[in-house]
Design a protein around this motif. Structure first.
Motif, PDB file in Angstrom:
ATOM      1  N   SER A 323       8.307 -25.930   9.839  1.00 25.24           N
ATOM      2  CA  SER A 323       9.129 -25.520  11.606  1.00 25.24           C
ATOM      3  C   SER A 323      10.019 -26.420  10.669  1.00 25.24           C
ATOM      4  O   SER A 323      11.427 -26.643  10.722  1.00 25.24           O
ATOM      5  CB  SER A 323       8.425 -26.227  12.385  1.00 25.24           C
ATOM      6  N   ILE A 324       9.854 -27.827   9.858  1.00 28.13           N
ATOM      7  CA  ILE A 324      11.298 -28.858   9.118  1.00 28.13           C
ATOM      8  C   ILE A 324      11.839 -28.485   8.102  1.00 28.13           C
ATOM      9  O   ILE A 324      13.284 -28.340   8.699  1.00 28.13           O
ATOM     10  CB  ILE A 324       9.869 -30.455   8.956  1.00 28.13           C
ATOM     11  N   VAL A 325      11.445 -27.439   7.561  1.00 29.07           N
ATOM     12  CA  VAL A 325      12.446 -27.134   6.629  1.00 29.07           C
ATOM     13  C   VAL A 325      13.449 -26.153   7.464  1.00 29.07           C
ATOM     14  O   VAL A 325      14.224 -26.473   6.889  1.00 29.07           O
ATOM     15  CB  VAL A 325      11.935 -26.767   5.240  1.00 29.07           C
ATOM     16  N   SER A 326      12.996 -25.510   8.407  1.00 28.91           N
ATOM     17  CA  SER A 326      13.494 -24.251   8.804  1.00 28.91           C
ATOM     18  C   SER A 326      14.529 -24.742   9.701  1.00 28.91           C
ATOM     19  O   SER A 326      16.036 -24.449   9.831  1.00 28.91           O
ATOM     20  CB  SER A 326      13.259 -23.024   8.917  1.00 28.91           C
ATOM     21  N   SER A 327      14.513 -26.071  10.042  1.00 30.68           N
ATOM     22  CA  SER A 327      15.350 -26.568  10.401  1.00 30.68           C
ATOM     23  C   SER A 327      16.353 -27.213  10.634  1.00 30.68           C
ATOM     24  O   SER A 327      17.502 -27.733  11.020  1.00 30.68           O
ATOM     25  CB  SER A 327      14.275 -27.767  11.620  1.00 30.68           C
ATOM     26  N   ILE A 328      16.205 -27.454   8.655  1.00 28.83           N
ATOM     27  CA  ILE A 328      17.652 -27.840   7.841  1.00 28.83           C
ATOM     28  C   ILE A 328      18.150 -27.487   6.804  1.00 28.83           C
ATOM     29  O   ILE A 328      17.774 -27.200   6.263  1.00 28.83           O
ATOM     30  CB  ILE A 328      16.907 -29.806   7.740  1.00 28.83           C
ATOM     31  N   LYS A 329      19.652 -27.198   7.729  1.00 27.86           N
ATOM     32  CA  LYS A 329      20.366 -26.495   6.839  1.00 27.86           C
ATOM     33  C   LYS A 329      20.358 -27.009   4.755  1.00 27.86           C
ATOM     34  O   LYS A 329      20.602 -28.038   5.011  1.00 27.86           O
ATOM     35  CB  LYS A 329      21.846 -26.299   6.889  1.00 27.86           C
ATOM     36  N   GLU A 330      20.582 -26.363   3.838  1.00 28.21           N
ATOM     37  CA  GLU A 330      20.784 -27.380   2.842  1.00 28.21           C
ATOM     38  C   GLU A 330      22.180 -27.939   2.768  1.00 28.21           C
ATOM     39  O   GLU A 330      22.082 -28.804   1.936  1.00 28.21           O
ATOM     40  CB  GLU A 330      20.253 -25.826   1.606  1.00 28.21           C
ATOM     41  N   GLN A 331      23.414 -27.580   3.084  1.00 23.37           N
ATOM     42  CA  GLN A 331      23.853 -28.290   3.331  1.00 23.37           C
ATOM     43  C   GLN A 331      23.824 -30.071   3.717  1.00 23.37           C
ATOM     44  O   GLN A 331      24.836 -30.526   3.138  1.00 23.37           O
ATOM     45  CB  GLN A 331      25.057 -27.649   4.001  1.00 23.37           C
ATOM     46  N   ARG A 332      23.538 -29.939   4.804  1.00 30.56           N
ATOM     47  CA  ARG A 332      23.845 -31.164   5.364  1.00 30.56           C
ATOM     48  C   ARG A 332      21.828 -31.842   4.328  1.00 30.56           C
ATOM     49  O   ARG A 332      22.774 -32.972   4.621  1.00 30.56           O
ATOM     50  CB  ARG A 332      22.395 -30.536   6.845  1.00 30.56           C
ATOM     51  N   MET A 333      21.082 -30.859   4.441  1.00 25.71           N
ATOM     52  CA  MET A 333      19.990 -31.691   3.092  1.00 25.71           C
ATOM     53  C   MET A 333      20.841 -32.639   1.677  1.00 25.71           C
ATOM     54  O   MET A 333      20.804 -33.800   1.846  1.00 25.71           O
ATOM     55  CB  MET A 333      19.381 -31.316   3.017  1.00 25.71           C
ATOM     56  N   THR A 334      21.703 -32.451   1.228  1.00 31.77           N
ATOM     57  CA  THR A 334      22.397 -32.403   0.630  1.00 31.77           C
ATOM     58  C   THR A 334      23.303 -33.694   0.918  1.00 31.77           C
ATOM     59  O   THR A 334      23.828 -34.644  -0.030  1.00 31.77           O
ATOM     60  CB  THR A 334      22.870 -31.512  -0.492  1.00 31.77           C
ATOM     61  N   LYS A 335      24.711 -33.005   1.902  1.00 27.44           N
ATOM     62  CA  LYS A 335      25.218 -34.221   2.180  1.00 27.44           C
ATOM     63  C   LYS A 335      24.356 -34.940   2.467  1.00 27.44           C
ATOM     64  O   LYS A 335      25.259 -36.504   2.139  1.00 27.44           O
ATOM     65  CB  LYS A 335      26.188 -33.688   3.460  1.00 27.44           C
ATOM     66  N   ALA A 336      23.892 -35.700   3.476  1.00 23.37           N
ATOM     67  CA  ALA A 336      22.858 -36.902   3.792  1.00 23.37           C
ATOM     68  C   ALA A 336      22.492 -37.668   2.534  1.00 23.37           C
ATOM     69  O   ALA A 336      22.609 -39.215   2.888  1.00 23.37           O
ATOM     70  CB  ALA A 336      22.047 -36.253   4.923  1.00 23.37           C
ATOM     71  N   PHE A 337      21.831 -36.810   1.865  1.00 26.30           N
ATOM     72  CA  PHE A 337      20.989 -37.556   0.517  1.00 26.30           C
ATOM     73  C   PHE A 337      22.569 -37.830  -0.298  1.00 26.30           C
ATOM     74  O   PHE A 337      22.112 -39.394  -0.507  1.00 26.30           O
ATOM     75  CB  PHE A 337      20.513 -36.475   0.047  1.00 26.30           C
ATOM     76  N   THR A 338      23.228 -37.894  -0.161  1.00 26.93           N
ATOM     77  CA  THR A 338      25.202 -37.998  -1.314  1.00 26.93           C
ATOM     78  C   THR A 338      24.815 -39.606  -0.320  1.00 26.93           C
ATOM     79  O   THR A 338      25.340 -39.971  -1.048  1.00 26.93           O
ATOM     80  CB  THR A 338      25.548 -37.055  -1.154  1.00 26.93           C
TER      81      THR A 338
END
Length: 407
Positions: A323-338
């Protein structure tokens, strides 16, 4: 009455199933089209058509699994469609680029997008390039000597972005011919990006490596065939791993608990970002693992189909993983980390989300884990083991001990 795909009614009132033979099944089905008589009753014909379509879909999926022999695919097709295998190709045919491309595509285990890109390259772009340069759209793969490979690279480099309006209406072979004869000059700003060019060039090398592994190519494969961006090194040097101190600093700066958990999963598993969405959880020999062996969606390579024991650090929220993974879009994951990298590190330019995967490998090696085990965990091919993720591999307990060296 809702139409059923591939069902046609003849002038004599008979229903027939008719479709082109999918590329993946052309080694098993002799004809270019699949044509089956379904009778006169529409309801019965519709049900039979759906069964045939389902069988074809299942057969296509089986061709993408490295552990499934061709005999299994053939058995399914014989049972459902009453077809027989065909293997009338001569040794000369088997060395043809078109034949090898078909075999290579059949064993490809990649995303749908990448598979479609490969089909375009091997069935349209490469044959057109060969025809313009060497007057033949197909040839013995051993004729691809260093001189011809250089010419192929030079022509591909000059291609425009295929979505650019000025060139979309020009037929591909004609466009290539004009570029080759210099009757049309493609401005630098209209050309494909270096990344796209390199993807095309890598497909040439991939085909050569595949042919060499199959004993069909005897030539030398160039070590450096892709282009480098100006002012940069190779792609490997563009991304660096995070030191343990940098990783701790970055993790401490992340406020979102779900994002932090996902980033920890990436580090403690070594998975690619896209693999997060394709894996499941499975207990194997008493060890809870991230399971990528049954992924319905294609993975990057055959070796990507693997299992990775779950690190103890991740156990606290492991039941929420999906459920955690499905709630986070790939683009958001990358941008937030950057954003966090730029905020917390003094030199973030060569660091990215992918650095977590590099850190995984670097830290395992530093902890004394054998390189072959690291390759197994990361889904890289290596010489000492089979590429199949289904049949053989290191014992799960061995992989678990390797994972637990990460602190």
């Amino acid at each position: 009455m809702e139409a059923v795909a591939y069902v046609k009614r003849t002038s004599k009132g008979l229903y027939k199933y008719r479709r082109r033979t999918p590329l993946e099944l052309q080694d098993f089905i002799q004809s270019k089209e699949i044509i089956k008589s379904l009778g006169r009753d529409y309801k019965e014909a519709s049900m039979r058509a759906l069964d045939i379509t389902q069988a074809i879909s299942e057969a296509i999926q089986l061709t993408k699994l490295s552990s499934i022999p061709g005999s299994v695919v053939l058995s399914l097709l014989v049972e459902k469609l009453n077809v027989s295998s065909i293997n009338t190709s001569t040794k000369e045919d088997q060395r043809k680029i078109s034949y090898i491309s078909k075999l290579y595509l059949n064993q490809s285990q990649v995303t749908t997008k990448e598979y479609e890109a490969r089909v375009y390259y091997y069935t349209q772009l490469l044959p057109a390039v060969l025809y313009v340069l060497f007057k033949s759209a197909d040839m013995d793969i051993n004729e691809l000597n260093p001189d011809k490979l250089v010419k192929i690279r030079k022509l591909i480099y000059q291609l425009p972005n295929k979505n650019h309006g000025d060139y979309k209406q020009i037929e591909l072979t004609d466009l290539l011919r004009r570029i080759h004869k210099k009757s049309i000059m493609i401005p630098e700003e209209h050309r494909m990006s270096v990344v796209t060019i390199n993807m095309h060039l890598k497909r040439v090398k991939s085909l050569l490596f595949y042919a060499k592994d199959e004993g069909l190519y005897t030539g030398n494969i160039p070590k450096q065939y892709t282009l480098q961006k100006k002012g940069t090194g190779s792609s490997r040097t563009e991304r660096e791993s995070l030191s343990p101190e940098e990783r701790l600093t970055v993790f401490e700066a992340i406020d979102d608990a779900d994002l932090l958990y996902v980033y920890k999963v990436l580090y403690y598993s070594g998975m690619r970002r896209s693999e997060l969405y394709k894996c499941s959880l499975k207990e194997i020999e008493g060890v809870l693992c991230f399971d990528l062996t049954k992924s319905v969606e294609g993975l990057k390579t055959k070796s990507s189909y693997r299992v990775i024991p779950v690190h103890p650090v991740l156990m606290g929220r492991i039941e929420e993983f999906g459920s955690i993974v499905s709630s986070i879009k790939e683009q958001r994951m990358t941008k937030a980390f950057t954003r966090v990298l730029k905020k917390t590190l003094a030199e973030p330019d060569r660091k990215s989300l992918y650095s977590l995967r590099h850190s995984f490998a670097t830290d395992l090696i530093s902890n004394g884990v054998q390189p072959e085990i690291v390759s197994e965990l990361m889904g890289h091919a290596h010489n000492t083991m089979t590429l199949s993720r289904y049949v053989k591999g290191y014992p799960v307990e061995t992989l678990k001990k390797a994972i637990e060296t990460l602190k």
